[in-house]
Design an enzyme around this catalytic site. Sequence first.
Site, PDB file in Angstrom:
ATOM      1  N   ARG A  51      41.087  25.535  40.245  1.00  0.00           N
ATOM      2  CA  ARG A  51      40.046  26.573  40.378  1.00  0.00           C
ATOM      3  C   ARG A  51      39.111  26.260  41.538  1.00  0.00           C
ATOM      4  O   ARG A  51      38.469  27.142  42.102  1.00  0.00           O
ATOM      5  CB  ARG A  51      39.264  26.754  39.069  1.00  0.00           C
ATOM      6  CG  ARG A  51      38.177  27.819  39.160  1.00  0.00           C
ATOM      7  CD  ARG A  51      37.680  28.372  37.815  1.00  0.00           C
ATOM      8  NE  ARG A  51      37.612  27.380  36.775  1.00  0.00           N
ATOM      9  CZ  ARG A  51      36.707  26.410  36.698  1.00  0.00           C
ATOM     10  NH1 ARG A  51      35.754  26.337  37.605  1.00  0.00           N
ATOM     11  NH2 ARG A  51      36.748  25.526  35.726  1.00  0.00           N
ATOM     12  N   TYR A 103      32.319  52.791  50.381  1.00  0.00           N
ATOM     13  CA  TYR A 103      33.294  52.499  49.330  1.00  0.00           C
ATOM     14  C   TYR A 103      32.631  52.659  47.952  1.00  0.00           C
ATOM     15  O   TYR A 103      31.645  51.976  47.639  1.00  0.00           O
ATOM     16  CB  TYR A 103      33.825  51.078  49.516  1.00  0.00           C
ATOM     17  CG  TYR A 103      34.970  50.747  48.605  1.00  0.00           C
ATOM     18  CD1 TYR A 103      36.175  51.435  48.700  1.00  0.00           C
ATOM     19  CD2 TYR A 103      34.849  49.764  47.640  1.00  0.00           C
ATOM     20  CE1 TYR A 103      37.227  51.140  47.859  1.00  0.00           C
ATOM     21  CE2 TYR A 103      35.905  49.455  46.795  1.00  0.00           C
ATOM     22  CZ  TYR A 103      37.086  50.152  46.911  1.00  0.00           C
ATOM     23  OH  TYR A 103      38.132  49.860  46.074  1.00  0.00           O
ATOM     24  N   ASP A 173      31.123  45.167  55.794  1.00  0.00           N
ATOM     25  CA  ASP A 173      32.445  45.339  55.185  1.00  0.00           C
ATOM     26  C   ASP A 173      33.377  45.787  56.305  1.00  0.00           C
ATOM     27  O   ASP A 173      33.287  46.912  56.797  1.00  0.00           O
ATOM     28  CB  ASP A 173      32.380  46.375  54.061  1.00  0.00           C
ATOM     29  CG  ASP A 173      33.726  46.544  53.350  1.00  0.00           C
ATOM     30  OD1 ASP A 173      34.775  46.324  54.003  1.00  0.00           O
ATOM     31  OD2 ASP A 173      33.735  46.917  52.166  1.00  0.00           O
ATOM     32  N   LYS A 198      44.479  46.009  52.355  1.00  0.00           N
ATOM     33  CA  LYS A 198      44.645  47.128  53.283  1.00  0.00           C
ATOM     34  C   LYS A 198      45.372  46.638  54.548  1.00  0.00           C
ATOM     35  O   LYS A 198      46.373  45.975  54.443  1.00  0.00           O
ATOM     36  CB  LYS A 198      43.284  47.751  53.574  1.00  0.00           C
ATOM     37  CG  LYS A 198      42.348  47.817  52.344  1.00  0.00           C
ATOM     38  CD  LYS A 198      42.790  48.820  51.301  1.00  0.00           C
ATOM     39  CE  LYS A 198      42.046  48.713  49.969  1.00  0.00           C
ATOM     40  NZ  LYS A 198      40.590  48.860  50.002  1.00  0.00           N
TER      41      LYS A 198
HETATM   42  C1  LIG Z   1      39.523  48.420  49.048  1.00  0.00           C
HETATM   43  C2  LIG Z   1      38.168  48.183  49.563  1.00  0.00           C
HETATM   44  C3  LIG Z   1      37.303  47.265  48.948  1.00  0.00           C
HETATM   45  C4  LIG Z   1      37.667  46.513  47.685  1.00  0.00           C
HETATM   46  O1  LIG Z   1      38.730  45.658  47.860  1.00  0.00           O
HETATM   47  P1  LIG Z   1      39.746  45.227  46.667  1.00  0.00           P
HETATM   48  O2  LIG Z   1      40.608  44.222  47.318  1.00  0.00           O
HETATM   49  O3  LIG Z   1      40.453  46.460  46.241  1.00  0.00           O
HETATM   50  O4  LIG Z   1      38.898  44.668  45.571  1.00  0.00           O
HETATM   51  C5  LIG Z   1      36.055  47.064  49.517  1.00  0.00           C
HETATM   52  N1  LIG Z   1      35.672  47.742  50.608  1.00  0.00           N
HETATM   53  C6  LIG Z   1      36.457  48.646  51.216  1.00  0.00           C
HETATM   54  C7  LIG Z   1      35.976  49.357  52.420  1.00  0.00           C
HETATM   55  C8  LIG Z   1      37.725  48.904  50.708  1.00  0.00           C
HETATM   56  O5  LIG Z   1      38.502  49.815  51.296  1.00  0.00           O
END
Ligand SMILES: *Cc1c(COP(=O)(O)O)cnc(C)c1O
Length: 362
Positions: A51, A103, A173, A198
């Site tokens: 962990r 988001y 982000d 993504k």
């Molecule tokens: C998908 C996404 C997230 C969250 O990510 P996960 O891996 O699905 O938890 C956060 N910010 C943006 C802009 C996203 O597209």
Amino acid sequence: MSAVHGDSTRAVHAGQPAPVPGEPFLPGPVFAAPFHLPGDDPGAAPFGYGRAGNPTWSRYESALGELEGGEAVLFASGMAACSALLLRTLRPGDVLVAPADGYGVLRALIADQLEPLGIVPRLVPSDDAAFLDALPGAALVWLESPANPFLTVLDTPRIAAAARDAGALVVVDNTLATPLRRRPLADGADASVMSAAKHLTGHSDLILGHVAVPAGGRIAADALRTARTQIGAIPGPFEAWLAHRSLATLAIRLERQEATADALVAALRARPDVADVRWPGFGSVVCFTLADAEVAQAFLAGARLVLEATSFGGVHTTAERRGRWGMEPVAEGLIRLSTGIEDTADVVADVLAALDGAGKRP
Ligand SMILES: *Cc1c(COP(=O)(O)O)cnc(C)c1O
């Protein structure tokens, strides 16, 4: 790796260990709960318990650090990365400035988890002036650029400089742009967060996230690692290895996705039945608006190559009617499409044929 190398070279070589005769280029995932740890000093071995650390994570983290220009800490998901960062940096009474239109799960996290702890949200539209106006008294400013799903690109260096003057931390982000298109740390951000589900990994087969911070910055990587160990939102070694393996193709995937997005945008803008075509000029995400929900659903049902799915950035072209989630203030006919790495001409032809079919319904 020298900073003078191009994107593809950097993506292929990032985090690769020095060559060892007879060993693979990228050693496989290490599966371990406890590691061998003899003797009186638990710090004597680099890894003691799974962990707290894992060599497969470390290798991928060094790859991410190279691309981001900082130190990266890996998490089980993008949201785990966002949560750990916010819980680590905010205290009761702190004002958190965040996008009102970004988001949706971040807004839900703020409302359901952070507000009950006494953190005060100040949500503003993704617009440079709105963010600059919201800075006084803020503890942390959360930017999403380009913001999902309206694809607004913010002047990150300008907002970061102003936030720093106002005494606020700045987090970007960077999920949509990836460090190959925007480097938030070089723009002055205190942290860059990403979902690897993504573009970054691109194969639609894993969930993972990370936070990257500059060396010697206002948010310490060590503090984030401790938060990860305590909260327990840890990545699986297999996902970390898959992600590292996928990183090598990031630059060529983006090039094809962008070439197709560019061609598609031109074709969509030429059609009278398509409104408000948006593309920030990089990345795979294109948004456009059709007459109504019914026409949008008919378009999605009629496309053959375009898979109906949420998310974006993968090797398959995907699309969805964004309004079906009821999470964002979008037009009922808004389609969010993510170009894959299929042949550009095939994707454009499929989208145009599906639009023709959707328009011809009785
Ligand atoms: C998908 C996404 C997230 C969250 O990510 P996960 O891996 O699905 O938890 C956060 N910010 C943006 C802009 C996203 O597209």
